[in-house]
Motif scaffolding. Structure first.
Motif, short mmCIF file in Angstrom:
data_model
loop_
_atom_site.label_atom_id
_atom_site.label_comp_id
_atom_site.label_asym_id
_atom_site.label_seq_id
_atom_site.Cartn_x
_atom_site.Cartn_y
_atom_site.Cartn_z
N GLN A 184 0.82 -1.21 0.00
CA GLN A 184 0.00 0.00 0.00
C GLN A 184 0.86 1.26 0.00
OE1 GLN A 184 -1.71 -2.13 3.38
NE2 GLN A 184 -3.63 -1.10 2.92
N ILE A 185 2.04 1.15 0.60
CA ILE A 185 3.03 2.24 0.59
C ILE A 185 4.35 1.65 0.15
CG2 ILE A 185 4.24 4.00 1.94
CD1 ILE A 185 1.91 3.92 3.94
N ILE A 186 4.99 2.27 -0.83
CA ILE A 186 6.32 1.83 -1.27
C ILE A 186 7.27 3.00 -1.07
CG2 ILE A 186 7.74 0.97 -3.16
CD1 ILE A 186 5.27 -0.35 -4.32
N VAL A 187 8.32 2.76 -0.28
CA VAL A 187 9.23 3.83 0.13
C VAL A 187 10.52 3.74 -0.67
CG1 VAL A 187 10.41 4.91 2.07
CG2 VAL A 187 8.25 3.68 2.46
N ALA A 188 10.84 4.83 -1.39
CA ALA A 188 12.10 4.93 -2.13
C ALA A 188 13.17 5.45 -1.19
CB ALA A 188 11.93 5.85 -3.33
N CYS A 189 14.22 4.66 -0.99
CA CYS A 189 15.29 5.03 -0.06
C CYS A 189 16.56 5.23 -0.87
CB CYS A 189 15.51 3.93 0.99
SG CYS A 189 13.97 3.37 1.78
N VAL A 195 11.26 4.25 -8.61
CA VAL A 195 10.14 3.76 -7.82
C VAL A 195 8.85 4.48 -8.21
CG1 VAL A 195 9.17 3.56 -5.48
CG2 VAL A 195 11.60 3.09 -5.88
N ALA A 196 8.92 5.81 -8.25
CA ALA A 196 7.71 6.60 -8.51
C ALA A 196 7.14 6.35 -9.90
CB ALA A 196 8.02 8.09 -8.33
N SER A 197 8.01 6.04 -10.87
CA SER A 197 7.54 5.82 -12.25
C SER A 197 6.52 4.70 -12.32
CB SER A 197 8.74 5.49 -13.16
OG SER A 197 9.57 6.60 -13.30
N SER A 198 6.65 3.72 -11.43
CA SER A 198 5.71 2.60 -11.44
C SER A 198 4.45 2.88 -10.63
CB SER A 198 6.40 1.34 -10.89
OG SER A 198 7.52 0.99 -11.68
N LEU A 199 4.44 4.00 -9.90
CA LEU A 199 3.30 4.31 -9.03
C LEU A 199 2.37 5.38 -9.59
CD1 LEU A 199 5.09 4.37 -5.53
CD2 LEU A 199 4.14 2.43 -6.81
N VAL A 200 2.79 6.01 -10.71
CA VAL A 200 1.94 7.05 -11.32
C VAL A 200 0.60 6.46 -11.72
CG1 VAL A 200 1.71 8.62 -13.28
CG2 VAL A 200 3.91 8.38 -12.14
N SER A 201 -0.46 7.19 -11.39
CA SER A 201 -1.85 6.81 -11.73
C SER A 201 -2.28 5.50 -11.06
CB SER A 201 -2.03 6.72 -13.25
OG SER A 201 -1.75 7.96 -13.87
N SER A 214 -3.14 3.75 -6.90
CA SER A 214 -3.54 4.15 -5.55
C SER A 214 -2.42 3.94 -4.54
CB SER A 214 -4.78 3.36 -5.11
OG SER A 214 -4.50 1.97 -5.10
N VAL A 215 -1.32 3.32 -4.97
CA VAL A 215 -0.20 3.07 -4.06
C VAL A 215 0.51 4.39 -3.73
CG1 VAL A 215 1.95 1.78 -3.71
CG2 VAL A 215 0.09 0.78 -5.07
N ILE A 216 0.84 4.56 -2.45
CA ILE A 216 1.44 5.81 -1.98
C ILE A 216 2.96 5.70 -2.00
CG2 ILE A 216 1.66 7.37 -0.01
CD1 ILE A 216 -1.15 6.46 0.85
N LEU A 217 3.61 6.75 -2.48
CA LEU A 217 5.07 6.83 -2.47
C LEU A 217 5.54 7.44 -1.16
CD1 LEU A 217 7.91 6.83 -3.92
CD2 LEU A 217 7.35 9.17 -4.64
N GLY A 218 6.47 6.74 -0.49
CA GLY A 218 7.18 7.31 0.65
C GLY A 218 8.61 7.59 0.23
N ILE A 219 9.26 8.55 0.88
CA ILE A 219 10.63 8.91 0.52
C ILE A 219 11.50 8.98 1.76
CG2 ILE A 219 12.12 10.67 -0.50
CD1 ILE A 219 9.79 11.55 -2.24
N LEU A 220 12.63 8.26 1.72
CA LEU A 220 13.71 8.44 2.69
C LEU A 220 14.90 8.98 1.91
CD1 LEU A 220 13.61 5.22 4.94
CD2 LEU A 220 12.57 7.45 5.37
N PRO A 221 15.19 10.29 1.99
CA PRO A 221 16.25 10.89 1.18
C PRO A 221 17.63 10.41 1.63
CG PRO A 221 14.90 12.57 2.28
CD PRO A 221 14.54 11.26 2.86
N MET A 222 18.30 9.66 0.78
CA MET A 222 19.63 9.15 1.11
C MET A 222 20.65 9.49 0.02
SD MET A 222 18.71 5.36 2.57
CE MET A 222 17.86 5.13 4.15
N GLY A 223 20.22 10.29 -0.96
CA GLY A 223 21.09 10.59 -2.10
C GLY A 223 21.88 11.86 -1.90
N SER A 224 22.45 12.34 -3.00
CA SER A 224 23.29 13.53 -2.95
C SER A 224 22.47 14.80 -3.16
CB SER A 224 24.41 13.43 -3.99
OG SER A 224 23.89 13.06 -5.25
N GLY A 225 21.56 14.79 -4.14
CA GLY A 225 20.80 16.00 -4.45
C GLY A 225 19.51 16.11 -3.66
#
Length: 295
Positions: free
Chosen positions: A60-65, A74-80, A82-93
């Motif tokens: 139900q929630i998929i978190v991109a870490c 991750v988000a590309s597969s969730l567009v349109s 009902s699954v919610i994107l979660g984000i744990l920012p671990m990158g550079s930008g």
């Protein structure tokens, strides 16, 4: 019924060594209330296949870490969906995370996911391929191409890539632009299209952009002399690029860029180098098509 949450972790994003332990996650998501799965990426585009598998597994929630690249996959597969994107920012930008005010502090970011407070944001496409923060043709794409050759992805590496690209950049290609009912020919230094108000590292070409206004912000920078490029760089550092009369800003819902000599145009998409399959680029906005956890 338990809430099903999946974490897609890029172990080498940013400074690398990104770890999420089951013990840590259980302190936020106890087993009697949540079903938690942790998956680690091993190669480029692995996050995409892992996300699709998680959807099939009822997440139900998929978190991109990771960084913007991982978030894009991750988000590309969730567009349109009902699954919610979660984000744990671990990158550079971490441009999208910063725009959404999702902190790099792991505890605070996990609490945002636990709250399950979601909003719908706009997404963009480049020749049908999703992007969420920004895309660009010209100078920024060449900088990203150089940046991806570095073994470390930190701000200093980005600055070095920018300086190297400035020294060697000789972009003379003429393109046809179509937007807002107008057509023009231009030899651009930079064509930058943004959905969010930050590029990463707290830098921005489009400080007024919004993820929820149904519009993309276009920045058109024509071919400039070396002196004016220097002035542009200084103004950009202080977020005053709009002071330069040669720099134009437009709000659009779609944009077509066509190379006049049929040359394939180098582009970047959410901070990742991207090469289109044809000399025509079509960019479009898709209003409120992605659900994201926010504060």
């Amino acid at each position: 019924m338990k809430t099903n949450i999946h974490f897609i972790v890029n172990p080498i994003a940013g400074k690398g060594k990104n770890e999420l332990s089951e013990a840590l996650l259980e302190t936020y998501f106890p087993k009697d209330e949540y079903s938690v799965s942790i998956k680690k990426t091993e190669f480029v585009l692995h996050a995409t296949s892992l996300t699709k598998a998680s959807i099939d597994e009822g997440a139900q929630i998929i978190v991109a870490c990771g960084g913007d690249g991982t978030i894009n996959e991750v988000a590309s597969s969730l567009v349109s969906t009902s699954v919610i994107l979660g984000i744990l920012p671990m990158g550079s930008g971490n441009g999208l995370a910063s725009n959404l005010k999702i902190p790099k502090n792991l505890n605070k970011a996990l609490n945002i996911i636990k709250s399950q407070n979601a909003i719908a944001i706009d997404t963009g496409t480049l020749n049908g391929e999703p992007f969420f923060s920004n895309t660009g043709v010209g100078f920024d794409a060449h900088v990203i191409s150089d940046f991806e050759e570095n073994t470390t992805r930190q701000l200093f590496s980005y600055v070095k890539s920018t300086l190297r690209t400035l020294k060697n950049y000789h972009y003379k290609n003429i393109v046809e632009l179509k937007y807002n009912g107008t057509t023009e020919l231009i030899s651009p230094f930079l064509l930058f299209v943004s959905n969010s108000n930050e590029m990463g590292y707290k830098m921005s070409l489009t400080p007024r952009a919004s993820l929820q206004d149904g519009l993309l912000d276009l920045v058109i920078v024509p071919e400039l002399s070396h002196f004016k490029l220097f002035i542009f760089a200084i103004l950009f550092l202080f977020k005053k690029q709009h002071w330069m009369k040669e720099v134009r800003f437009e709000q659009i819902t779609s944009l077509e860029i066509k190379s006049q000599d049929n040359r394939i145009l180098k582009t970047q998409k959410d901070g990742e180098f991207f090469v289109p399959k044809e000399p025509r680029i079509e960019i479009a906005i898709h209003p409120k098509s992605l659900n994201v956890c926010v504060q």
